[in-house]
Design a protein around this motif. Structure first.
Motif, PDB file in Angstrom:
ATOM      1  N   PRO A 113      11.882 -49.702  -1.399  1.00 20.02           N
ATOM      2  CA  PRO A 113      12.856 -48.896  -0.721  1.00 20.02           C
ATOM      3  C   PRO A 113      12.228 -48.181   0.808  1.00 20.02           C
ATOM      4  O   PRO A 113      11.137 -47.596   0.497  1.00 20.02           O
ATOM      5  N   GLU A 114      12.469 -48.607   1.944  1.00 18.27           N
ATOM      6  CA  GLU A 114      12.191 -47.952   3.003  1.00 18.27           C
ATOM      7  C   GLU A 114      12.319 -46.367   3.232  1.00 18.27           C
ATOM      8  O   GLU A 114      11.373 -45.668   3.573  1.00 18.27           O
ATOM      9  N   GLU A 115      13.345 -45.929   2.268  1.00 16.49           N
ATOM     10  CA  GLU A 115      13.526 -44.458   2.205  1.00 16.49           C
ATOM     11  C   GLU A 115      12.154 -43.661   1.599  1.00 16.49           C
ATOM     12  O   GLU A 115      11.911 -42.417   2.107  1.00 16.49           O
ATOM     13  N   ILE A 116      11.711 -44.350   0.668  1.00 13.63           N
ATOM     14  CA  ILE A 116      10.532 -43.849  -0.035  1.00 13.63           C
ATOM     15  C   ILE A 116       9.462 -43.984   0.974  1.00 13.63           C
ATOM     16  O   ILE A 116       8.270 -43.014   0.847  1.00 13.63           O
ATOM     17  N   MET A 117       9.298 -44.813   1.848  1.00 16.04           N
ATOM     18  CA  MET A 117       8.041 -44.845   2.795  1.00 16.04           C
ATOM     19  C   MET A 117       7.987 -43.730   3.623  1.00 16.04           C
ATOM     20  O   MET A 117       7.031 -43.336   4.300  1.00 16.04           O
ATOM     21  N   GLY A 118       8.972 -43.100   3.742  1.00 14.43           N
ATOM     22  CA  GLY A 118       9.082 -41.707   4.720  1.00 14.43           C
ATOM     23  C   GLY A 118       8.994 -40.414   3.991  1.00 14.43           C
ATOM     24  O   GLY A 118       8.920 -39.329   4.640  1.00 14.43           O
TER      25      GLY A 118
END
Length: 761
Positions: free
Chosen positions: A83-88
């Motif tokens: 998930p890209e959300e976790i990358m933030g």
């Protein structure tokens, strides 16, 4: 609420806990999708949902958890891409997504996790190349991407992560050379690149990794020689290079601290170097399926800790050294498919009675093989006959003199034995137990079983142990085997049979006489000894029927701790402290304080064992420098490991670890390098979670009671003893004083100055 049996879905009412910082639901049976409302709990710093039955993808709302430092979603059934959300989540320091069904490539945005220290994506379905943005994770200490479908070369940027300690990339499809830049990662302790498609040679720069403990490169396509420089990795415990295409000889300068050496399935040539015998800690030696030649070194018998020895499928020749049968710890042995000859040593043939471990050696005979030594082919007989004739012709005179001298000595010795036997028949078999010293044979100068209080003979002792039978073994250690000896009159003793390499008879007797004078209520007292040919050394102790502390703690953990109540734990700790304080007051260092060395008599009183055994086993100053134990992993102090020398201060540290184990029920080896038992206890105290320290059997302690205060004092004593600076640690006399204060109060005289008098109950 971790590690319970909760099922169903996570209740939405948890969202109302607006001040919640830590939510741990791991190790349950929650199922369904991960609730999206968890993303609204923006105050969370720790979210652990691992070890459940969650499915689906990671909610996009998790991008709102900007304060999150630890996210554990491992071992569920989650799917989708990373998930890209976790990358933030820029504050993340630990991310565990292992054991799920994620797929796709690892995104380059993973480099945004600038504070990440532990990253575990193992056992998923990630594929493609590792992104170069890994080089941005400067705080990364642990990287586990094992058991995936990753391919391509390793990004060179990995070599620029100064804090990296663990690299686990096994069971992928990675290729290319092993990066030479790994040699600059001086903090590396664990490197596992096995079961990939790496090629090229082993970089010599790996020799710079003095902290390296595990290096596994097996099941790749690595070629060339094993660089001798790898011996500079002085902390190396596991080296796996199997199933490659390595050639050349085995280096002669391997580290002496190796515990496991697996070089099987390669193309190694040359002889087995004698220097391997210097690896005194070696427990496993696997050299099978190579092209080694020459004879099996007799010096391998010095590896007293060896449990597995596999030399099969080579070109080894000559006989099997009979001394290998003296390695008491050996449980697996295989020399099949070589060119060995001669008779299988009786001791080995008796212990390993499976013919397959000696099979396919054309000129090998004896049990357990079906081939009698008299049936060896005529060609071998003729060769041996020619050799014998040449030797006889060349050295007939010398041989004759030697034979005459031998026969003369033999008759003289038989005469002495007959005289001794006659005298034994005329004397009673055993004297009263009140005599000051007894001897199990006559005073004619032959070997004697010396007892300090009563008389037993060597023959009675051998009979009492059933010829040192395996079923009578009580324990094993680097100091040999301990046997239970049951005598005909009902007396039971413990007999320690020391390994070969002990002191000569005269020096052994002097040291044993000295150790026999060390007497204290909380020490295992030496009751007698034996020193005689052929290098047989025995030590006689009282039998301790109630086992050791490690076993007792294990039983307590299986019975919710009720085997050990608080008063009993306190008395055990005090007994260990008194015994150790007495040794220190006598200017002696134990060197290996651990639960296995705390034994219990019939009244469950603690006795510290295995002290001063180095005095009875080291033969030369050179051996003293390499054989002296500095403790056991998990209990040994940091400075003892660095200096290679045990001190009173390191004994205090080891006692502190045992003390914390005794009070919390946690084993020292349960923890990782990053969090040992000391750090764990400190963390619970800092969080105010004192109840977490209690063994289940101590949960009934009343926080208002004096026993609760005593427990806390015991915890503080354990932390004082494990202070990082040895100068900050108390003496064992101080520890005794503090522990006695738990029960007797400050107005009663303390036994901080230990003596041999009985300790107050």
């Amino acid at each position: 609420m971790a590690n319970n049996s909760f099922t169903g879905t996570v209740p939405i009412e948890i969202r109302q806990c607006g001040s919640l910082h830590v939510l741990d639901l791991g190790g349950n049976r929650f199922s369904g999708d991960i609730p999206a409302f968890l993303g609204d709990m923006t105050g969370l710093k720790v979210l652990s949902l691992g070890g459940n039955l969650f499915s689906g993808s990671v909610p996009g709302s998790f991008g709102n958890l900007t304060e999150l430092e630890t996210l554990n979603l491992g071992h569920n059934n989650l799917t989708g891409s990373l998930p890209e959300e976790i990358m933030g989540l820029s504050n993340l320091s630990t991310l565990d997504l292992s054991g799920n069904k994620f797929y796709g490539e690892i995104p380059a945005s993973i480099g945004n996790l600038s504070r990440i220290a532990v990253l575990n994506l193992s056992a998923n379905g990630f594929s493609g190349k590792m992104p170069a943005s890994f080089g941005n994770l400067f705080k990364l200490t642990t990287l586990d991407l094992s058991k995936q479908n990753l391919s391509g070369k390793l990004p060179i940027e990995l070599s620029g992560l100064p804090n990296l300690q663990v690299i686990a990339l096994q069971e992928n499809m990675l290729s290319g050379d092993v990066p030479e830049g790994f040699g600059s990662l001086t903090s590396l302790r664990y490197v596992n690149l096995s079961s990939n498609s790496f090629s090229g040679q082993i970089p010599e720069t790996l020799s710079f990794l003095h902290s390296l403990v595990v290096l596994s490169l097996s099941n790749n396509h690595i070629t060339g020689v094993i660089p001798p420089e790898i011996g500079n990795c002085t902390g190396l415990e596991v080296l796996e290079l199997g199933s490659n295409s390595l050639t050349g000889h085995i280096p002669t300068d391997f580290s002496r601290q190796l515990n496991l050496l697996d070089l099987g399935g390669n193309n190694l040539t040359g002889q087995i170097p004698e220097e391997i015998s210097k690896c005194s800690s070696l427990t496993t030696l696997l050299l099978d399926a190579n092209q080694l030649s020459g004879s099996i070194p007799d010096s391998l018998s010095k590896l007293s800790n060896l449990t597995m020895l596999d030399l099969s499928s080579n070109n080894l020749s000559g006989g099997i050294p009979s001394n290998l049968g003296l390695i008491s710890a050996l449980i697996y042995f295989n020399v099949s498919r070589n060119d060995l000859s001669g008779e299988v040593p009786v001791t080995l043939g008796f212990r390993f009675d499976n013919p397959s471990v000696f099979a396919e050696n054309r000129d090998l005979c004896g049990k357990p093989l079906d081939r009698e030594c008299g049936d060896v082919n005529d060609k071998g007989k003729r060769k041996r006959l020619i050799v014998v004739i040449v030797v006889v012709v060349c050295a007939a005179c010398l041989l004759l003199l030697c034979c005459c001298f031998y026969v003369f000595s033999l008759f003289r010795w038989r005469k002495k034995l007959k005289a001794a036997a006659g005298e034994k028949k005329r004397s009673p078999a055993r004297a009263s137990s009140g005599s000051s010293r007894g001897r199990g044979s006559t005073d004619n100068g032959g070997p004697k079983l010396v007892m300090f209080n009563n008389k037993i003979t060597l023959a009675e002792t051998i009979e009492a142990t059933r010829q040192f039978a395996e079923e009578n073994v009580l324990s094993r250690s680097r100091y040999g085997l301990v046997f239970k000896a049951c005598y005909n009159d009902g007396m039971v003793l413990s007999i320690r049979r020391l390994p070969d390499g002990s002191l000569d008879e005269n020096m052994f007797r002097k040291e044993a006489e000295f150790v026999g004078k060390v007497k204290h209520r909380n020490l295992t007292v030496l009751r007698g000894y034996y020193a005689g040919p052929p290098d047989l050394r025995l030590l006689v102790y009282d039998y301790m029927p109630n086992g050791n502390l490690a076993t007792l703690l294990q039983e307590a953990s299986h019975q919710d701790g009720h085997v050990l109540n608080w008063p009993m734990r306190h008395l055990i700790a005090l007994g260990i402290a008194r015994g150790l304080a007495f040794l220190h007051a006598s200017n002696m260092v134990h060197g290996d304080v651990k639960p296995q060395n705390v034994l219990f008599d019939a009244d469950f009183e603690a006795h510290l064992s295995d002290f001063s055994l180095d005095r009875l086993t080291i033969t030369t100053p050179a051996e003293a420098s390499t054989s002296t134990s500095v403790g056991t992993l998990g209990y040994v102090s940091p400075e003892a490991v660095l200096r290679g020398e045990a001190t009173k201060e390191s004994d205090v540290y080891s006692f502190g670890i045992v003390m914390l184990e005794l009070l919390t029920g946690k084993r020292a080896l349960m923890f990782t390098e990053d969090e040992d038992i000391v750090k764990w206890v400190k963390k619970q105290l800092q969080r105010g979670q004192i109840a977490e320290l209690l063994e289940p059997g101590l949960l009934e302690l009343d926080p208002e009671s004096s026993e609760w205060e005593e427990f806390l004092l015991g915890i503080k004593v354990g932390l004082l003893c494990t202070a990082p600076d040895p100068l900050d640690r108390p003496t064992m006399s101080d520890v005794v004083f503090m522990l006695e204060g738990c029960r007797v109060g400050p107005d009663i005289p303390s036994s901080a100055d230990p003596t041999s008098k009985p300790s107050p109950a």
